[in-house]
Design an enzyme around this catalytic site. Structure first.
Site, PDB file in Angstrom:
ATOM      1  N   GLN A   1      30.049  -6.120 -41.911  1.00 58.04           N
ATOM      2  CA  GLN A   1      30.226  -6.943 -40.719  1.00 58.04           C
ATOM      3  C   GLN A   1      30.798  -6.136 -39.557  1.00 58.04           C
ATOM      4  OE1 GLN A   1      33.369  -9.897 -39.745  1.00 58.04           O
ATOM      5  NE2 GLN A   1      31.751 -11.421 -40.014  1.00 58.04           N
TER       6      GLN A   1
ATOM      7  N   PRO B   1      33.675 -12.144 -45.162  1.00 64.40           N
ATOM      8  CA  PRO B   1      34.458 -11.003 -44.698  1.00 64.40           C
ATOM      9  C   PRO B   1      35.857 -11.465 -44.300  1.00 64.40           C
ATOM     10  CG  PRO B   1      32.798 -11.624 -43.069  1.00 64.40           C
ATOM     11  CD  PRO B   1      32.636 -12.553 -44.214  1.00 64.40           C
ATOM     12  N   MET B   2      36.887 -10.916 -44.956  1.00 59.70           N
ATOM     13  CA  MET B   2      38.268 -11.322 -44.681  1.00 59.70           C
ATOM     14  C   MET B   2      39.132 -10.082 -44.546  1.00 59.70           C
ATOM     15  SD  MET B   2      38.688 -14.547 -47.320  1.00 59.70           S
ATOM     16  CE  MET B   2      37.837 -13.690 -48.663  1.00 59.70           C
TER      17      MET B   2
ATOM     18  N   LYS C   1      27.851 -14.577 -37.976  1.00 56.64           N
ATOM     19  CA  LYS C   1      28.802 -15.582 -38.468  1.00 56.64           C
ATOM     20  C   LYS C   1      29.515 -16.186 -37.268  1.00 56.64           C
ATOM     21  CE  LYS C   1      32.352 -16.330 -42.015  1.00 56.64           C
ATOM     22  NZ  LYS C   1      33.560 -16.755 -41.320  1.00 56.64           N
TER      23      LYS C   1
ATOM     24  N   ASN D   1      30.263 -22.318 -44.587  1.00 55.45           N
ATOM     25  CA  ASN D   1      31.515 -21.648 -44.914  1.00 55.45           C
ATOM     26  C   ASN D   1      32.687 -22.536 -44.512  1.00 55.45           C
ATOM     27  OD1 ASN D   1      33.519 -19.238 -43.307  1.00 55.45           O
ATOM     28  ND2 ASN D   1      33.391 -19.409 -45.519  1.00 55.45           N
ATOM     29  N   GLY D   2      33.729 -22.514 -45.350  1.00 53.47           N
ATOM     30  CA  GLY D   2      34.936 -23.258 -45.017  1.00 53.47           C
ATOM     31  C   GLY D   2      35.240 -24.374 -45.994  1.00 53.47           C
TER      32      GLY D   2
ATOM     33  N   GLY E   1      35.421 -17.922 -49.250  1.00 55.21           N
ATOM     34  CA  GLY E   1      36.463 -17.068 -48.703  1.00 55.21           C
ATOM     35  C   GLY E   1      37.737 -17.152 -49.504  1.00 55.21           C
ATOM     36  N   ARG E   2      38.755 -17.860 -48.974  1.00 55.48           N
ATOM     37  CA  ARG E   2      40.067 -17.903 -49.609  1.00 55.48           C
ATOM     38  C   ARG E   2      40.028 -18.457 -51.032  1.00 55.48           C
ATOM     39  NH1 ARG E   2      42.924 -21.781 -46.794  1.00 55.48           N
ATOM     40  NH2 ARG E   2      40.881 -22.590 -46.174  1.00 55.48           N
TER      41      ARG E   2
ATOM     42  N   CYS F   1      35.435 -14.968 -35.426  1.00 55.41           N
ATOM     43  CA  CYS F   1      36.859 -14.728 -35.672  1.00 55.41           C
ATOM     44  C   CYS F   1      37.699 -15.370 -34.579  1.00 55.41           C
ATOM     45  CB  CYS F   1      37.150 -13.227 -35.746  1.00 55.41           C
ATOM     46  SG  CYS F   1      38.904 -12.853 -36.004  1.00 55.41           S
TER      47      CYS F   1
END
Length: 354
Positions: free
Chosen positions: A90, A35-36, A159, A220-221, A244-245, A120
């Protein structure tokens, strides 16, 4: 897929399970979309789906307080096509008092899963005690999870980040609490509270979390390539990956990893970068009110431009545009003047820096 790639994929698939079962939800392959904010909306989700390999999609983070009053037909956060399945929603909240009505709204929206944002690091989010701040308010986090679990039988995930310091005992206790209160799956962004994206992720900490809980753990990451995915799984021991990105830069990254790492049946394609960009533009124009077009295009272009050697020029031209028409014209001029019009679905991911 070439014979050597097929053999590698089959070997990897024997090492890494091809699916995760969470209650009645089968996540296959075990690749999840992160989720971004401003990015993981319907237009981008559909582009990723077109390439394949996404096991579970996600919305951007949704305010639990505002969600019950949102109109799903026009809200840029809630627009969803039939193809976007399965889709996790989310929720962002700082109190259990908002959870009940929010989950009722998600039931009406036919959510496939519910995720709780406890990671976040935004200062704005932290000011009202939400996001990663909940890791420093474990009793409030406990109440939020317990109330969410009481209100839904849908798969419930959370998360998190690694917390605020390197003391892993506190992190393990928090994760065990989440599992004990009914969280079915845990995603861990492998950086500490205030560490920027430019900092290499600490995947080894995820391995420590895996040792103390039994529910699936998602890493994640820092995953921008097949090689990153393989290394992350090896170091973290995670049950799956959340992209993600890297997947915004290369929306075909899910397909690459699904085929090579998890043995999914993925057809290799030649990707036309201008065509992907044009498809994104068309989706924005078709589904969203004009007020939402330019901001979402700028957010996407910031990442997608990295596919080009001089992509900063494309990003700057679009960022400085005052209208969609101007942005479209400037992007078209950039594409016409650059020869990198296509890329193989594998091999365009040396793009890690923020």
């Amino acid at each position: 897929m070439c014979p050597s790639c097929t053999m590698k994929a089959e070997t990897n698939a024997q090492i890494h399970p091809r699916a995760i079962q969470v209650r009645n939800l089968r996540i296959e392959p075990p690749l999840l979309l992160a989720p971004m904010a401003g990015l993981t909306h319907s237009a981008l989700r559909r582009i990723m789906i077109s390439f394949g390999g996404v096991g579970l999609l996600s919305t951007e983070m949704l305010s639990a307080r505002r969600l019950p009053t949102e109109n799903p037909r026009v809200s840029p956060y809630l627009i969803r096509s039939e193809r976007e399945d399965p889709l996790s929603y989310q929720l962002l909240t700082s109190t259990d008092e908002e959870i009940g009505r929010a989950i009722d709204a998600l039931h009406a929206l036919k959510a496939d899963a519910v995720d709780l944002n406890m990671g976040c690091p935004s200062t704005a989010v932290g000011k009202f005690g939400a996001g990663v701040m909940l890791m420093e308010r474990p009793e409030e986090a406990r109440r939020i999870v317990a109330e969410a679990r009481r209100r839904t039988t849908l798969p419930l995930s959370a998360k998190i980040r690694l917390g605020s310091d390197a003391y892993s005992g506190k992190l393990k206790t928090f994760c065990s609490m989440l599992e004990g209160e009914g969280v079915d799956m845990l995603t861990v962004h492998a950086r500490f509270k205030h560490e920027p994206f430019a900092r290499n992720p600490r995947w080894a900490y995820i391995a420590e979390i895996k040792e103390c809980i039994k529910i699936p753990v998602i890493a994640n990451g820092g995953i921008f390539s097949i090689e990153d995915a393989e290394k992350c799984l090896r170091v973290s021991g995670a049950d799956g990956l959340m992209l993600g990105r890297g997947a915004v830069i290369s929306p075909w990254l899910f397909a690459e990893i699904a085929g090579s790492v998890f043995g999914s049946d993925i057809t290799e394609r030649v990707v036309s970068l201008p065509d992907v960009y044009a498809t994104f533009l068309e989706a924005l124009n078709a589904d969203y009110r004009p007020v939402y077009h330019l901001g979402r295009l700028k957010a996407f272009t910031h990442y997608f431009a990295r596919n080009y050697k001089f992509g900063h020029s494309l990003a700057c031209r679009v960022q400085s545009s005052s209208s969609m028409e101007e942005a479209r014209e400037r992007a078209g001029t950039f594409f016409a003047n650059n020869s990198e019009e296509s890329t193989a679905m594998r091999g365009n991911n040396e793009l890690k820096s923020e």
